[in-house]
Design an enzyme around this catalytic site. Structure first.
Site, mmCIF file in Angstrom:
data_model
loop_
_atom_site.group_PDB
_atom_site.id
_atom_site.type_symbol
_atom_site.label_atom_id
_atom_site.label_comp_id
_atom_site.label_asym_id
_atom_site.label_seq_id
_atom_site.Cartn_x
_atom_site.Cartn_y
_atom_site.Cartn_z
ATOM 1 N N LEU A 231 0.854 -1.183 0.000
ATOM 2 C CA LEU A 231 0.000 0.000 0.000
ATOM 3 C C LEU A 231 0.891 1.234 0.000
ATOM 4 O O LEU A 231 1.411 1.660 1.029
ATOM 5 C CB LEU A 231 -0.925 -0.015 1.220
ATOM 6 C CG LEU A 231 -1.837 -1.242 1.358
ATOM 7 C CD1 LEU A 231 -2.737 -1.094 2.585
ATOM 8 C CD2 LEU A 231 -2.669 -1.459 0.096
ATOM 9 N N ASP A 232 1.065 1.806 -1.179
ATOM 10 C CA ASP A 232 1.974 2.938 -1.352
ATOM 11 C C ASP A 232 1.408 4.202 -0.724
ATOM 12 O O ASP A 232 0.232 4.527 -0.910
ATOM 13 C CB ASP A 232 2.213 3.163 -2.851
ATOM 14 C CG ASP A 232 3.065 4.381 -3.127
ATOM 15 O OD1 ASP A 232 4.246 4.366 -2.760
ATOM 16 O OD2 ASP A 232 2.530 5.361 -3.698
#
Length: 565
Positions: A231-232
């Protein structure tokens, strides 16, 4: 988990996210989403063990003209690497317009240069895959944003228009660019929120259809063989007036909602949160250890290991490592020394002094690297990251004068990576022993390109065989992994005890509570011979020699001693 069980939990998360805005239609929409995905034959995902080692790479890091780069990468991994790398983290593999992939045009398509979803499926036959989910923002060239500019009512609230009543004075920025940018729409100019750049438009999760669609995309990634999902920039996804707009409760609730769904459809799929922030903020994404991230990036490790081998003293690393505790049997750390980004400096706030951080800045500049800054709420700037290959960052020019010394130092640093509690991840340029890419830096003017060189397949195969630096680092790392994967003491969930042996060495005791296996990990962080007296007895897994209390370590030598039963 039956659907009747998960729906009340999803409702609870949705109420946390939307508060008074929540209505029952939200839960009904998620129920329909679940029913749609339940009709598919889901792949399975095995739990993590001491055998797992991740490789961080772009889908086109290794290329051949005229061949889809995912195919070339697959060939390289099969012929040159083999099975000692188990998991391949493919950095954003979608059509994009900037930031080397992190300005996604279409979340559901593979970039034509890389190939297509069939190439992903073929790669998944031999390696577990980690996909990037760029959840916070999308390219201004995306269909979503272009329809927003054209006045399409479907996308009217997909983005965050500037609101004069919204207090942004406390917003934390990772960049020095403006927080808002203007875009010409069909009828008027629209000013929207852009955390990272003019080309990267933040999504508005307050608008429920955004959350629903992004959740559908996440499930598609897991279904299409994503065994890990990164999850950037996830800490930025919820905005609240008068706050820092980071790490807000709604952001945590969204991750927890996604965890519920992945656990429901595909257990053991790893959620990995990427939050390049001070350590205490970073580990908040574990939630209660069972309900949020399975792994968090161990962001303090790269700068602290660099500092340790720069000052040839393990005290700071030792003190910090004492704070790294076991989370649960389901959650652990994603350990790395280098990545596609620079060496983040925010994670060592409160650990290294301003003078100590400045010393690293000056060293990196002397070693040919660059420095990137962030904007502070008071209008000032501070160091955000150091841009340099890890090999070049480690070198002390007045001490590490031979390539052999430099190689040994690189391997010693990675012995710490492979010793720490958690799962190790190698950046492809560390695996290959790469140096700074000044051509890419000069050509692009982008600091991060110094550590993102794309390599022709034939050249890298030749250099792995014939270039001493590349060969020695590659095979030294391979040896560590092959030994590590045989020892249950290196389970990602096996706790660690910090050994305070001597300021000149860093030491850990790893013990598997189930098998009772114990391995002592000790590394000399200095360029000098070091002899220390310990209580350690057993077999050095690298040499097969017996160790009994006294440890004589050559410069930058590392040992893993399996304790006698």
């Amino acid at each position: 988990m039956r659907k009747q069980t998960i729906l009340p939990q999803l409702e609870e998360k949705l109420k946390t996210i939307y508060g008074e805005q929540y209505n029952d239609e939200y839960l009904m929409a998620f129920q329909a989403l679940i029913e749609r995905w339940e009709n598919k034959q889901w792949p399975t995902s095995a739990p993590l063990s001491e055998e797992n080692v991740y490789l961080i790479t772009y889908g086109d890091s290794i290329f051949e003209d005229g061949t889809p780069t995912l195919e070339t990468l697959h060939t390289f991994l099969k012929t040159q690497v083999g099975d000692w790398i188990t998991d391949v983290h493919l950095l954003p593999m979608f059509p994009y317009t900037s930031d080397d992939g992190f300005s996604v045009v279409d979340y559901r398509r593979i970039h034509p240069r890389l190939g297509d979803w069939e190439h992903i499926e073929q790669l998944a036959e031999d390696y577990r895959l980690m996909f990037d989910f760029v959840a916070n923002h999308i390219s201004k060239s995306s269909d979503w944003f272009q329809k927003y500019l054209q006045g399409d009512p479907t996308y009217e609230r997909y983005f965050i228009q500037r609101d004069p009543s919204f207090d942004t004075s406390q917003v934390i920025r990772p960049r020095t660019t403006p927080l808002f940018h203007d875009y010409q729409g069909t009828d008027n100019t629209k000013t929207v929120w852009t955390t990272f750049s003019e080309d990267q438009i933040d999504l508005n999760y307050r608008h429920f259809p955004v959350l629903l669609e992004m959740t559908d995309i996440l499930l598609e990634y897991a279904y299409k063989h994503g065994t890990s999902i990164r999850l950037d920039a996830i800490g930025f996804i919820w905005k609240e007036s008068g706050t820092t707009c980071m790490h807000l409760p709604q952001a945590h609730a969204i991750i927890q909602l996604w965890r519920l769904l992945l656990d429901y459809f595909k257990p053991n799929t790893q959620i990995i949160t990427e939050t390049n922030v001070p350590h205490h903020e970073n580990i908040s994404y574990f939630g209660d250890g069972t309900n949020e991230a399975h792994m968090v990036y161990q962001f303090a490790l790269p700068p602290l290991v660099l500092y340790t081998f720069t000052v040839h003293c393990a005290t700071k690393l030792t003190e910090w490592a004492k704070t790294i505790e076991k989370i649960s049997d389901q959650a652990t750390y994603f350990n790395f020394l280098a990545s596609h980004d620079g060496i983040g400096m925010r994670p060592v706030e409160g650990i290294l002094s301003e003078q100590e951080k400045e010393m690293l800045v000056q060293k990196v500049l002397q070693n040919g690297g660059r420095v990137s800054y962030k904007a502070n709420t008071d209008g000032s700037q501070s160091v955000y990251e150091l841009n340099i290959t890890y090999f070049d960052a480690l070198i002390n020019k007045d001490v590490d004068v031979t390539e052999q010394q430099q190689i040994q130092k690189m391997l010693a640093a990675h012995s710490i990576l492979f010793s720490m509690m958690g799962v190790p991840a190698l950046y492809y340029h560390s695996l290959l022993g790469s140096r700074n890419d000044y051509h890419g830096l000069a050509e692009s003017g982008i600091h991060r390109r110094i550590n993102r060189e794309k390599l022709p397949y034939a050249r890298i195969v030749d250099e792995l065989a014939n270039n001493e630096r590349r060969n020695a680092i590659f095979n030294g790392l391979k040896q560590m992994v092959e030994i590590r994967r045989q020892q249950s003491a290196f389970s990602p969930y096996a706790p660690q005890t910090v050994l305070e042996l001597d300021d000149r060495v860093f030491g850990l005791k790893r013990e598997n509570e189930k098998t009772k296996e114990v391995v002592y990990c000790v590394v000399n962080v200095t360029p000098d011979d070091v002899t220390i007296e310990t209580d350690i007895s057993g077999e050095d897994l690298f040499t097969g020699k017996k160790v009994h209390k006294s440890l004589a370590l050559s410069p930058y030598q590392y040992v893993w001693v399996k304790a006698d039963r």
